[in-house]
Design an enzyme around this catalytic site. Structure first.
Site, mmCIF file in Angstrom:
data_model
loop_
_atom_site.group_PDB
_atom_site.id
_atom_site.type_symbol
_atom_site.label_atom_id
_atom_site.label_comp_id
_atom_site.label_asym_id
_atom_site.label_seq_id
_atom_site.Cartn_x
_atom_site.Cartn_y
_atom_site.Cartn_z
ATOM 1 N N PRO A 1 0.776 0.518 8.773
ATOM 2 C CA PRO A 1 0.686 -0.948 8.792
ATOM 3 C C PRO A 1 -0.199 -1.430 7.646
ATOM 4 C CG PRO A 1 -0.525 0.030 10.636
ATOM 5 C CD PRO A 1 0.225 1.137 9.983
ATOM 6 N N ASP A 2 0.152 -2.568 7.093
ATOM 7 C CA ASP A 2 -0.625 -3.143 5.990
ATOM 8 C C ASP A 2 -1.633 -4.117 6.605
ATOM 9 O OD1 ASP A 2 -1.594 -4.611 3.846
ATOM 10 O OD2 ASP A 2 0.276 -4.365 2.709
ATOM 11 N N ILE A 3 -2.866 -3.650 6.794
ATOM 12 C CA ILE A 3 -3.868 -4.433 7.537
ATOM 13 C C ILE A 3 -4.202 -5.729 6.800
ATOM 14 C CG2 ILE A 3 -6.218 -4.399 8.479
ATOM 15 C CD1 ILE A 3 -5.897 -1.332 8.749
ATOM 16 N N ASN B 1 -8.700 10.502 1.942
ATOM 17 C CA ASN B 1 -9.036 10.175 0.551
ATOM 18 C C ASN B 1 -10.542 10.305 0.357
ATOM 19 O OD1 ASN B 1 -10.316 7.504 1.083
ATOM 20 N ND2 ASN B 1 -8.255 7.054 1.879
ATOM 21 N N ASP C 1 -1.852 4.731 2.775
ATOM 22 C CA ASP C 1 -0.607 3.948 2.755
ATOM 23 C C ASP C 1 0.450 4.559 3.662
ATOM 24 O OD1 ASP C 1 -1.421 1.987 0.933
ATOM 25 O OD2 ASP C 1 -1.199 3.405 -0.732
ATOM 26 N N LYS D 1 -0.530 -9.981 -1.004
ATOM 27 C CA LYS D 1 -1.064 -9.872 0.366
ATOM 28 C C LYS D 1 -1.349 -11.242 0.964
ATOM 29 C CE LYS D 1 -1.598 -5.382 -0.214
ATOM 30 N NZ LYS D 1 -1.040 -4.298 0.536
#
Ligand SMILES: Cc1cc2nc3c(=O)[nH]c(=O)nc-3n(C[C@H](O)[C@H](O)[C@H](O)COP(=O)(O)O)c2cc1C
Length: 397
Positions: free
Chosen positions: A303-305, A208, A276, A341
């Site tokens: 993984p969603d840090i 990105n 993502d 989150k």
């Protein structure tokens, strides 16, 4: 900068002692005064002459040296410095420290001191992983002893793994962080920054437009306020700041692992633009054009840090700050993200192309906390970082 600071450098008996010669130079070029102590084993790896020539002062080597005692007693020597640095810190010396043993000059100085101590361990991977060494490390950490490294890598003994001494500049960064005066002194903060690169094949990746400028500015501002910063960064356009421990990663998975390895920490600031998704079943060969049609890429979730760290039941940093880069309905999306989150604060910004924020030098953010949403005026990324660092210092005080 370390002008006016006095470091007592204990050089232990390991192959990595040669790096301590460079460490002396790096410390001195930043203005520090370095008083060297060489263990008996250390002398097998570097000569007192080299150490003395590089420090510009005599080397202390023996506990029972009448001359040294007359000049400066060992108790005084142990307390005259602002920081005691042990590099390399051998398994043996750490075992002695954990036991409170004082049977030579180095271990006596370390027991007699009330000055902070920073260790740079270096040893064979098996020695490092041995339960005895790990027990000693836990004891020393519990005693408030700070550590930098060891790093993973190829070792002089031909093995690979954790045990390599931190590089001289990393040790300098840890020294600077330790000696920096400021409201965040003694606090350890993990900062993520930059984009991640998710490979498609050995030569292509998905990324990105994040430049890493905002995360870098935040890490710099936190370090300037005295925090010990672990900076986990993807391939960014801007260079990492001085005075922080830098962990370079490529993928979201690697970033997740690096963040977990950096814990425990007092705060986590997750400014990285983490992908993502990653490409499932990446090819180990370059994908070729084919007359049979276009390749199909299938994606899997990364993984969603932010969520993983926010929702840890054990070892969660006291303050978790997430970032929300949105292109529409910024406030609504960011508020929902904070709840989803479980982080404490969200720094929201509008990164639609017209704003020039992604890759630019300025930022317009809204800080969302328990107290509501606070709009900050458009300002330079350094100014955003300084303001955020002040808020973090107040929250951790
Ligand atoms: C060639 C060689 C390399 C060594 N490298 C290390 C090392 O990297 N780390 C370590 O903990 N011990 C290493 N040792 C063992 C230490 O030198 C030994 O434990 C010594 O007692 C350490 O003393 P000191 O902690 O007082 O310096 C090495 C020994 C030899 C012979």
């Amino acid at each position: 900068m370390l002008s006016g600071k006095h470091i007592l450098l204990i050089i232990g008996g390991g192959i990595a002692a040669y790096k301590s010669l460079d460490l002396i130079r790096r410390l001195r070029e930043r203005g520090a005064k370095v008083t060297p102590v060489l263990t008996r084993a250390g002398e097998e790896f570097v000569t007192p002459l080299s150490v003395s020539a590089l420090t510009g002062v005599k080397v202390f080597r023996d506990l029972f040296d009448l001359g040294d005692e007359a000049e400066m007693g060992h108790i005084q020597l142990s307390r005259a410095a602002d920081l005691l640095v042990v590099a390399p810190a051998t398994a043996d010396l750490m075992a002695k420290m954990a036991q409170g043993s004082a049977n030579d000059l180095a271990s006596t100085l370390l027991l007699a001191t009330d000055t902070p101590v920073l260790l740079a361990p270096a040893m064979n991977v098996r020695m490092w992983q041995h339960p005895a060494t790990q027990r000693n490390i836990a004891t020393l950490r519990g005693d408030g002893i700070a550590m930098v490294g060891p790093n993973d890598g190829d070792m002089a003994c031909g093995e690979f793994g954790p045990g390599r001494m931190a590089e001289p500049l990393e040790i300098v960064s840890a020294v600077e962080a330790h000696l920096a005066d400021g409201p965040l002194k003694g606090k350890r903060i993990v900062v993520t920054s930059g984009p991640t690169h998710e490979p498609i094949d050995p030569v292509r990746y998905i990324a990105n437009r994040s430049s890493g400028a905002q995360g870098t500015a935040i890490a710099r501002a936190l370090a300037a306020m005295g925090a010990e910063v672990v900076f986990v960064t993807g391939p960014a356009e801007v260079p990492p700041p001085e005075g922080v421990k830098v962990v370079l990663i490529q993928t979201a998975q690697e970033m997740m692992e690096a963040v977990e390895a950096a814990l425990p920490a007092d705060a986590g600031v997750f400014a990285a633009a983490v992908a993502d998704w990653h490409v499932e079943g990446t090819s180990d060969r370059k994908l070729k054009k084919s007359k049979d049609g276009l390749p199909t890429l299938s994606f899997a979730e990364n993984p969603d840090i932010l969520k993983t760290i926010s929702q840890r039941t054990e070892g969660r940093p006291a303050l978790v700050v997430g970032f929300a880069a949105e292109t529409n309905d910024v406030l609504a999306h960011a508020t929902a993200k904070r709840a989803r989150k479980g982080c404490d604060w969200i720094v929201a910004n509008d990164v639609s192309p017209g704003t020039g924020i992604m890759g630019g030098t300025e930022n317009t953010v809204t800080l969302i906390t328990d107290d509501g949403a606070e709009d900050w005026p458009r300002m330079g990324k350094d100014a955003v970082a300084a303001r955020l660092a002040k808020r973090i210092a107040a929250a951790l005080a």
